[in-house]
Scaffold this motif. Structure first.
Motif, PDB file in Angstrom:
ATOM      1  N   GLY A  15      16.186-139.814  58.573  1.00  0.00           N
ATOM      2  CA  GLY A  15      15.662-140.512  57.398  1.00  0.00           C
ATOM      3  C   GLY A  15      14.688-139.653  56.606  1.00  0.00           C
ATOM      4  O   GLY A  15      14.760-139.593  55.365  1.00  0.00           O
ATOM      5  N   LEU A  19      15.268-138.304  52.773  1.00  0.00           N
ATOM      6  CA  LEU A  19      14.341-138.582  51.677  1.00  0.00           C
ATOM      7  C   LEU A  19      13.833-137.296  51.038  1.00  0.00           C
ATOM      8  O   LEU A  19      13.708-137.211  49.807  1.00  0.00           O
ATOM      9  CB  LEU A  19      13.170-139.427  52.185  1.00  0.00           C
ATOM     10  CG  LEU A  19      13.513-140.857  52.605  1.00  0.00           C
ATOM     11  CD1 LEU A  19      12.288-141.552  53.180  1.00  0.00           C
ATOM     12  CD2 LEU A  19      14.073-141.651  51.434  1.00  0.00           C
ATOM     13  N   ALA A 299      22.997-139.563  54.801  1.00  0.00           N
ATOM     14  CA  ALA A 299      22.726-141.000  54.766  1.00  0.00           C
ATOM     15  C   ALA A 299      23.544-141.745  55.812  1.00  0.00           C
ATOM     16  O   ALA A 299      23.045-142.680  56.458  1.00  0.00           O
ATOM     17  CB  ALA A 299      23.032-141.547  53.367  1.00  0.00           C
ATOM     18  N   GLY A 303      22.298-143.927  58.778  1.00  0.00           N
ATOM     19  CA  GLY A 303      22.794-145.295  58.867  1.00  0.00           C
ATOM     20  C   GLY A 303      23.373-145.621  60.227  1.00  0.00           C
ATOM     21  O   GLY A 303      23.181-146.733  60.742  1.00  0.00           O
ATOM     22  N   LEU A 341      23.265-153.076  55.279  1.00  0.00           N
ATOM     23  CA  LEU A 341      22.690-151.768  54.992  1.00  0.00           C
ATOM     24  C   LEU A 341      23.281-151.171  53.712  1.00  0.00           C
ATOM     25  O   LEU A 341      22.565-150.549  52.915  1.00  0.00           O
ATOM     26  CB  LEU A 341      22.919-150.814  56.165  1.00  0.00           C
ATOM     27  CG  LEU A 341      22.169-151.160  57.460  1.00  0.00           C
ATOM     28  CD1 LEU A 341      22.507-150.145  58.559  1.00  0.00           C
ATOM     29  CD2 LEU A 341      20.664-151.188  57.226  1.00  0.00           C
ATOM     30  N   GLY A 342      24.576-151.360  53.504  1.00  0.00           N
ATOM     31  CA  GLY A 342      25.201-150.866  52.286  1.00  0.00           C
ATOM     32  C   GLY A 342      24.648-151.545  51.042  1.00  0.00           C
ATOM     33  O   GLY A 342      24.411-150.894  50.015  1.00  0.00           O
ATOM     34  N   THR A 343      24.410-152.860  51.138  1.00  0.00           N
ATOM     35  CA  THR A 343      23.844-153.601  50.005  1.00  0.00           C
ATOM     36  C   THR A 343      22.432-153.130  49.692  1.00  0.00           C
ATOM     37  O   THR A 343      22.066-152.929  48.531  1.00  0.00           O
ATOM     38  CB  THR A 343      23.850-155.108  50.305  1.00  0.00           C
ATOM     39  OG1 THR A 343      25.197-155.543  50.547  1.00  0.00           O
ATOM     40  CG2 THR A 343      23.274-155.891  49.147  1.00  0.00           C
ATOM     41  N   LEU A 344      21.625-152.938  50.727  1.00  0.00           N
ATOM     42  CA  LEU A 344      20.233-152.519  50.524  1.00  0.00           C
ATOM     43  C   LEU A 344      20.131-151.107  49.956  1.00  0.00           C
ATOM     44  O   LEU A 344      19.205-150.798  49.197  1.00  0.00           O
ATOM     45  CB  LEU A 344      19.465-152.597  51.848  1.00  0.00           C
ATOM     46  CG  LEU A 344      19.269-153.999  52.430  1.00  0.00           C
ATOM     47  CD1 LEU A 344      18.562-153.928  53.782  1.00  0.00           C
ATOM     48  CD2 LEU A 344      18.466-154.879  51.461  1.00  0.00           C
ATOM     49  N   SER A 345      21.092-150.244  50.309  1.00  0.00           N
ATOM     50  CA  SER A 345      21.033-148.860  49.828  1.00  0.00           C
ATOM     51  C   SER A 345      21.622-148.693  48.430  1.00  0.00           C
ATOM     52  O   SER A 345      21.464-147.633  47.814  1.00  0.00           O
ATOM     53  CB  SER A 345      21.781-147.939  50.802  1.00  0.00           C
ATOM     54  OG  SER A 345      23.173-148.216  50.797  1.00  0.00           O
ATOM     55  N   GLY A 346      22.294-149.735  47.926  1.00  0.00           N
ATOM     56  CA  GLY A 346      22.977-149.633  46.640  1.00  0.00           C
ATOM     57  C   GLY A 346      22.092-149.202  45.479  1.00  0.00           C
ATOM     58  O   GLY A 346      22.434-148.261  44.749  1.00  0.00           O
ATOM     59  N   GLY A 348      19.363-147.489  45.363  1.00  0.00           N
ATOM     60  CA  GLY A 348      18.990-146.086  45.507  1.00  0.00           C
ATOM     61  C   GLY A 348      20.131-145.162  45.115  1.00  0.00           C
ATOM     62  O   GLY A 348      19.920-144.146  44.429  1.00  0.00           O
ATOM     63  N   GLN A 349      21.343-145.510  45.535  1.00  0.00           N
ATOM     64  CA  GLN A 349      22.502-144.706  45.152  1.00  0.00           C
ATOM     65  C   GLN A 349      22.701-144.716  43.638  1.00  0.00           C
ATOM     66  O   GLN A 349      23.022-143.684  43.038  1.00  0.00           O
ATOM     67  CB  GLN A 349      23.748-145.256  45.841  1.00  0.00           C
ATOM     68  CG  GLN A 349      23.731-145.170  47.356  1.00  0.00           C
ATOM     69  CD  GLN A 349      24.968-145.807  47.967  1.00  0.00           C
ATOM     70  OE1 GLN A 349      26.086-145.570  47.537  1.00  0.00           O
ATOM     71  NE2 GLN A 349      24.773-146.636  48.975  1.00  0.00           N
TER      72      GLN A 349
END
Length: 422
Positions: A15, A19, A299, A303, A341-346, A348-349
């Motif tokens: 992580g 970052l 990532a 993940g 996790l995919g929804t939360l990272s969206g 940022g992407q």
């Protein structure tokens, strides 16, 4: 050392590395501030009231099916993953074939994917109706169903291979399996990125070399001037699906080629096509695909560690009706965790994507030194693609992969002021 402690250390290390890589490599300000400061996007300056209203109307009609589909998909994944329902499906579909763990993974994964696709299919169909109503889609329903089937088959086939390999690892190596899966997942991202132009693109479009002529010559010369070697200039038969305009640079190294939608060749003037391709050459010049691939690989490794932490947490396993992370009955829980996790990272992407797109716009301006033609091109793209040129700021932050057309036009004017006054 316990598995969870090992995964926590791995998550922290990957992580932090992720970052730092994002902070250092993302072009947060692709253009120096011009004299007088940055200009403000103003849709009314470049678009008529009718053009603005049409984009808003399409966005307003498309939002309900699009966002309801996303929400329902997440809700279904959570219901199946956080209740015994998912475990029951996995066991039930595999029982006729003996119920072994391999069959539970393969047939259970197929059943869960099918449930998830079926609950969102009405919304996808409604979205297609909206696109047809506003003249953006010209695809037949037969062709639409074929595309749906192809997409489901390819994505689900990859999913089943990946989860089968993951469960084999964590069943054979409960401690090291997750770490090996993190490394394997990173390599898989790289492999998919390289194979996508060769395996996936031809499944949905036909490509032909652009005939010899002034446009082909100008695009090849543009790439040569930019120092980006391309193997060929191809035309994709996008017109059998859509009226939208687009072009992109596909492949790596000796396989790199410029791909232009046939709609773009038909509806845009040659200078506008050059500007679109110049933007895409910017991605190739800066290795944005490779950058995105490596960031995505890091990532995914982080993940996998996060998924492993959650999948080895006893309270979650009990809610899912599973005994351990290697128990096939935990498969629905795994898919639910990945969905969250995919929804939360969206967002940022999307933020990174918008910055990369802005840098590619600056590259196109640097290469062509024609901001007026760039502005005309952005106007044509926005009108032809029925874009909403006044998007909701919150929705733009959450889901916008590109800057809005007024933002890109304002960037071109800033570039012009910077270079004229500079």
């Amino acid at each position: 050392m316990s598995v969870q402690r090992l995964l926590l250390i791995c998550l922290i290390c990957t992580g932090v590395a992720l970052l730092v890589a994002i902070a250092v490599t993302t072009p947060w300000r692709p253009l120096p501030e011009p004299p007088g400061g940055f200009g403000h996007p103003d849709a009314a300056r470049d678009f008529t009231a009718a053009e603005i209203a049409r984009g808003r109307a399409l966005a307003r009609a498309a939002r309900p099916p699009a966002y309801l589909s996303m929400a329902l998909s997440l809700v279904v994944a959570l219901v199946l993953g956080l209740t015994p329902a998912g475990a029951w499906i996995v066991q039930t579909v595999a029982r006729p074939l003996g119920g072994g763990w391999v069959w539970r993974i393969l047939l259970g994964g197929l059943a869960l994917a099918l449930v998830g696709r079926l609950v969102t299919l009405p919304f996808a169909a409604r979205l297609e109706v909206v696109r047809r109503r506003y003249g953006l889609s010209v695809q037949t329903w037969a062709g639409w169903w074929v595309d749906v089937a192809k997409s489901f088959a390819m994505s689900t086939g990859l999913l089943l291979v990946v989860v089968l390999a993951l469960y084999a690892l964590i069943r054979a190596l409960p401690r090291a399996g997750w770490l090996l899966a993190a490394g394997g997942g990173a390599l898989l991202v790289v492999a998919i990125s390289f194979l996508y132009p060769l395996l996936v693109e031809p499944a949905f479009n036909k490509f032909e070399s652009m005939p010899d002529g002034p446009l082909r010559t100008s695009l090849i010369q543009l790439a040569e001037r930019d120092g980006v070697p391309v193997r060929d200039v191809l035309v994709a038969d996008a017109s059998r699906r859509t009226t939208a305009l687009n072009a992109y640079v596909s492949g790596f190294g000796s396989t790199r080629r410029i791909v232009v939608y046939d709609t773009t060749v038909r509806d845009a003037d040659p200078r506008e096509v050059e500007l679109i391709v110049a933007h895409e050459l910017g991605h190739a010049k800066r290795n944005d695909v490779l950058h995105g691939t490596l960031i995505g690989a890091a990532a995914l490794a982080a993940g996998v560690c996060a998924v492993g932490l959650l999948m080895t947490w006893p309270p979650l396993l009990r809610r899912a009706g599973a005994d351990s992370a290697g128990d096939p009955r935990s498969l629905a829980l795994l898919l639910a965790v990945v969905a969250v996790l995919g929804t939360l990272s969206g967002p940022g992407q999307m933020l990174i994507s918008r910055r990369l797109e802005a840098r590619a716009d600056v590259h196109a301006l640097d290469l062509t030194r024609d901001p007026d033609a760039f502005i005309r091109m952005q106007h044509r793209l926005a009108v032809a693609n029925r874009s909403n040129v006044t998007p909701n700021p919150v929705l733009q932050i959450l889901f916008g992969s590109h800057p809005s057309a007024p933002e890109r036009i304002a960037l071109a004017r800033d570039w012009a002021r910077l270079h004229v006054e500079g």
